[in-house]
Design an enzyme around this catalytic site. Structure first.
Site, mmCIF file in Angstrom:
data_model
loop_
_atom_site.group_PDB
_atom_site.id
_atom_site.type_symbol
_atom_site.label_atom_id
_atom_site.label_comp_id
_atom_site.label_asym_id
_atom_site.label_seq_id
_atom_site.Cartn_x
_atom_site.Cartn_y
_atom_site.Cartn_z
ATOM 1 N N PRO A 156 0.849 -1.194 0.000
ATOM 2 C CA PRO A 156 0.000 0.000 0.000
ATOM 3 C C PRO A 156 0.880 1.238 0.000
ATOM 4 O O PRO A 156 1.846 1.301 0.762
ATOM 5 C CB PRO A 156 -0.769 -0.124 1.322
ATOM 6 C CG PRO A 156 0.111 -0.951 2.211
ATOM 7 C CD PRO A 156 0.868 -1.878 1.298
ATOM 8 N N MET A 157 0.582 2.213 -0.845
ATOM 9 C CA MET A 157 1.335 3.461 -0.845
ATOM 10 C C MET A 157 0.378 4.626 -1.034
ATOM 11 O O MET A 157 -0.224 4.785 -2.109
ATOM 12 C CB MET A 157 2.412 3.447 -1.940
ATOM 13 C CG MET A 157 3.590 2.562 -1.573
ATOM 14 S SD MET A 157 4.815 2.428 -2.870
ATOM 15 C CE MET A 157 3.976 1.338 -3.989
ATOM 16 N N GLN B 235 -6.754 -1.475 4.170
ATOM 17 C CA GLN B 235 -5.898 -1.151 5.309
ATOM 18 C C GLN B 235 -6.470 0.004 6.128
ATOM 19 O O GLN B 235 -6.960 0.985 5.562
ATOM 20 C CB GLN B 235 -4.497 -0.778 4.851
ATOM 21 C CG GLN B 235 -3.533 -0.654 6.030
ATOM 22 C CD GLN B 235 -2.147 -0.193 5.660
ATOM 23 O OE1 GLN B 235 -1.970 0.950 5.228
ATOM 24 N NE2 GLN B 235 -1.160 -1.059 5.812
ATOM 25 N N CYS C 62 3.560 3.171 9.614
ATOM 26 C CA CYS C 62 3.746 4.487 8.980
ATOM 27 C C CYS C 62 4.639 5.376 9.852
ATOM 28 O O CYS C 62 4.344 5.587 11.028
ATOM 29 C CB CYS C 62 2.390 5.155 8.751
ATOM 30 S SG CYS C 62 2.572 6.767 7.982
ATOM 31 N N LYS D 156 0.449 -5.085 9.310
ATOM 32 C CA LYS D 156 1.679 -4.676 8.615
ATOM 33 C C LYS D 156 2.486 -3.833 9.587
ATOM 34 O O LYS D 156 1.986 -2.828 10.095
ATOM 35 C CB LYS D 156 1.348 -3.876 7.358
ATOM 36 C CG LYS D 156 2.575 -3.392 6.594
ATOM 37 C CD LYS D 156 2.200 -2.930 5.195
ATOM 38 C CE LYS D 156 3.404 -2.449 4.406
ATOM 39 N NZ LYS D 156 3.803 -1.077 4.750
ATOM 40 N N GLY E 2 10.447 -4.588 1.801
ATOM 41 C CA GLY E 2 11.467 -3.553 1.856
ATOM 42 C C GLY E 2 12.591 -3.806 0.876
ATOM 43 O O GLY E 2 13.257 -4.843 0.924
ATOM 44 N N GLY F 116 6.777 -2.423 -3.075
ATOM 45 C CA GLY F 116 6.173 -1.107 -3.202
ATOM 46 C C GLY F 116 6.843 -0.270 -4.270
ATOM 47 O O GLY F 116 6.501 -0.322 -5.462
HETATM 48 C C1 LIG Z 1 4.739 7.145 -0.951
HETATM 49 C C2 LIG Z 1 4.559 6.015 0.025
HETATM 50 C C3 LIG Z 1 3.341 5.832 0.640
HETATM 51 C C4 LIG Z 1 3.154 4.778 1.547
HETATM 52 N N1 LIG Z 1 1.910 4.575 2.095
HETATM 53 C C5 LIG Z 1 1.717 3.484 2.903
HETATM 54 C C6 LIG Z 1 0.399 3.150 3.378
HETATM 55 O O1 LIG Z 1 -0.616 3.810 3.057
HETATM 56 N N2 LIG Z 1 0.288 2.060 4.183
HETATM 57 C C7 LIG Z 1 1.379 1.292 4.539
HETATM 58 O O2 LIG Z 1 1.230 0.303 5.264
HETATM 59 N N3 LIG Z 1 2.602 1.570 4.071
HETATM 60 C C8 LIG Z 1 2.786 2.626 3.260
HETATM 61 N N4 LIG Z 1 4.030 2.851 2.734
HETATM 62 C C9 LIG Z 1 5.127 1.883 3.004
HETATM 63 C C10 LIG Z 1 5.144 0.786 1.912
HETATM 64 O O3 LIG Z 1 3.969 0.016 1.948
HETATM 65 C C11 LIG Z 1 6.365 -0.154 2.095
HETATM 66 O O4 LIG Z 1 6.278 -0.739 3.375
HETATM 67 C C12 LIG Z 1 7.694 0.587 1.991
HETATM 68 O O5 LIG Z 1 7.701 1.465 0.884
HETATM 69 C C13 LIG Z 1 8.879 -0.392 1.849
HETATM 70 O O6 LIG Z 1 8.695 -1.251 0.742
HETATM 71 P P1 LIG Z 1 9.407 -0.989 -0.688
HETATM 72 O O7 LIG Z 1 10.871 -0.859 -0.437
HETATM 73 O O8 LIG Z 1 9.040 -2.189 -1.506
HETATM 74 O O9 LIG Z 1 8.836 0.290 -1.215
HETATM 75 C C14 LIG Z 1 4.230 3.909 1.860
HETATM 76 C C15 LIG Z 1 5.479 4.111 1.230
HETATM 77 C C16 LIG Z 1 5.653 5.141 0.327
HETATM 78 C C17 LIG Z 1 6.992 5.314 -0.334
#
Ligand SMILES: Cc1cc2nc3c(=O)[nH]c(=O)nc-3n(C[C@H](O)[C@H](O)[C@H](O)COP(=O)(O)O)c2cc1C
Length: 341
Positions: free
Chosen positions: A16-17, A71, A101, A140, A201, A224
């Site tokens: 989720p982002m 979520q 977060c 999460k 991650g 993500g």
């Molecule tokens: C722009 C952005 C928004 C995010 N929003 C959420 C969110 O709404 N909920 C959540 O659990 N994590 C959120 N995250 C964290 C991501 O879900 C993920 O845990 C994190 O980016 C690490 O994974 P990655 O390296 O594959 O990006 C967000 C990350 C980014 C960069």
């Protein structure tokens, strides 16, 4: 969640982002490669909260054929329970609780990652939500607030609530995004949790996916920013796990993706505004441009109009050279991804 896991490889999940993984993004991604399931951006929960209509569209208009979890983020038990019941009226695969977060505005309110400073409260919230949610309930989390030393005690709490799945972003809240991830702590969870554990991650290509899985034996990988950068990544990782050839997209494929995303976002914006649209594309392009071409990166930062956006994407990307598999090794955005290898 066990029933959602593929039998021949780890599950692949879109992270989720907030302000990125909305309905238009999911549609555009699905045209290139599909995760096994999605998780929505977070629904904010507080005494006056109402379900965000725009985020709800990613559930009710999901035509990808893949399940989607909703979520929630918040700390107020009666309203978390109320929101979980409201969300259950929609076609969701389950409810996920955000305990990761790191945004200061969220943590100050003891929500998201801020809750990890209050294990007793986490315990109470999980108990109430587990009682209230008859279907799948997942969490999460990060591996602690200040330090990973906090993680074993958090795991004890997670273990005591028969949650259906645990996704672990292998950093502390204090780490934000500025450190490598810690597969050893994800492995600790895999070894001690009775439910499937999903590792998250810094998965940016097939090699980082294979390595993260190798180090943790996790039931799945959540991706993500790597999937924003490379929307073909889910298929590539699937192929790598199954020993099949991995496709290499070209710069022109990237151009098509960016244009497709821009069109979908413009069409679905609740109220289209040129400036907001350009800001949104810039936010997404930060993850895409890293390591493509420094001139392109700078021009994207300066662009102001859709016409400029269009012409500079075409000028830099309309050619058939293959895209690099990895971001630059010193990438500040995908900080420390090389440590997974
Ligand atoms: C722009 C952005 C928004 C995010 N929003 C959420 C969110 O709404 N909920 C959540 O659990 N994590 C959120 N995250 C964290 C991501 O879900 C993920 O845990 C994190 O980016 C690490 O994974 P990655 O390296 O594959 O990006 C967000 C990350 C980014 C960069």
């Amino acid at each position: 969640m066990l029933d959602l896991l593929p039998t021949d490889r780890p599950a692949l999940v879109l992270a989720p982002m907030q302000d990125v993984t909305d309905l238009p993004f999911m549609r555009v991604l699905a045209r290139r490669s599909l995760p096994d399931w999605f998780v929505t951006e977070y629904f904010r929960v507080h005494p006056d909260s109402r379900l965000n209509k725009y985020i709800l569209r990613s559930i009710s208009e999901n035509e990808t054929g893949r399940p989607i979890f909703a979520q929630m983020i918040g700390r107020d038990i009666p309203n978390l329970v109320r929101t979980a019941r409201e969300l259950a009226e929609f076609p969701i695969a389950g409810i996920d609780l955000n305990l990761g977060c790191p945004a200061p505005v969220v943590c100050r309110k003891d929500a998201g990652g801020g809750l990890l400073r209050h294990p007793d409260q986490v315990h109470e919230i999980l108990g109430a939500l587990r009682d209230a949610i008859p279907g799948r309930f997942t969490v999460k989390t990060r591996i602690g607030y200040h330090t990973p030393d906090e993680f074993p005690a958090l795991l004890e709490i997670f273990r005591s609530h028969s949650i259906d799945g645990l996704t672990i972003h292998g950093r502390t809240v204090a780490d934000r995004y500025k450190t490598p991830v810690r597969p050893d702590f994800v492995k600790l969870a895999v070894d001690t949790m009775p439910c499937p554990v999903i590792a998250n991650g810094n998965v940016v290509d097939t090699a980082t996916a294979l390595a993260f899985h190798e180090k943790t034996s996790s039931a799945g990988l959540m991706v993500g920013r790597g999937a924003i950068r490379n929307p073909w990544l889910f298929d590539q990782i699937k192929s790598a796990f199954l020993g099949k050839p991995v496709t290499t997209p070209t710069h022109r494929d990237l151009l098509d993706y960016i244009m497709d995303l821009s069109t979908e976002l413009a069409r679905e914006a609740p109220a289209y505004d040129t400036l907001l649209h350009i800001q949104r594309m810039k936010k997404t392009l930060v993850y895409i441009c890293d390591g493509i071409d420094p001139d392109f990166e700078q021009a994207v930062r300066r662009m102001k109009t859709p016409e400029e956006f269009d012409s500079l994407c075409r000028a830099h990307l309309d050619h058939s050279a293959p895209l690099p598999a990895l971001p630059p090794s010193e990438s500040r955005i995908f900080c420390g991804f090389g440590d997974l290898l």
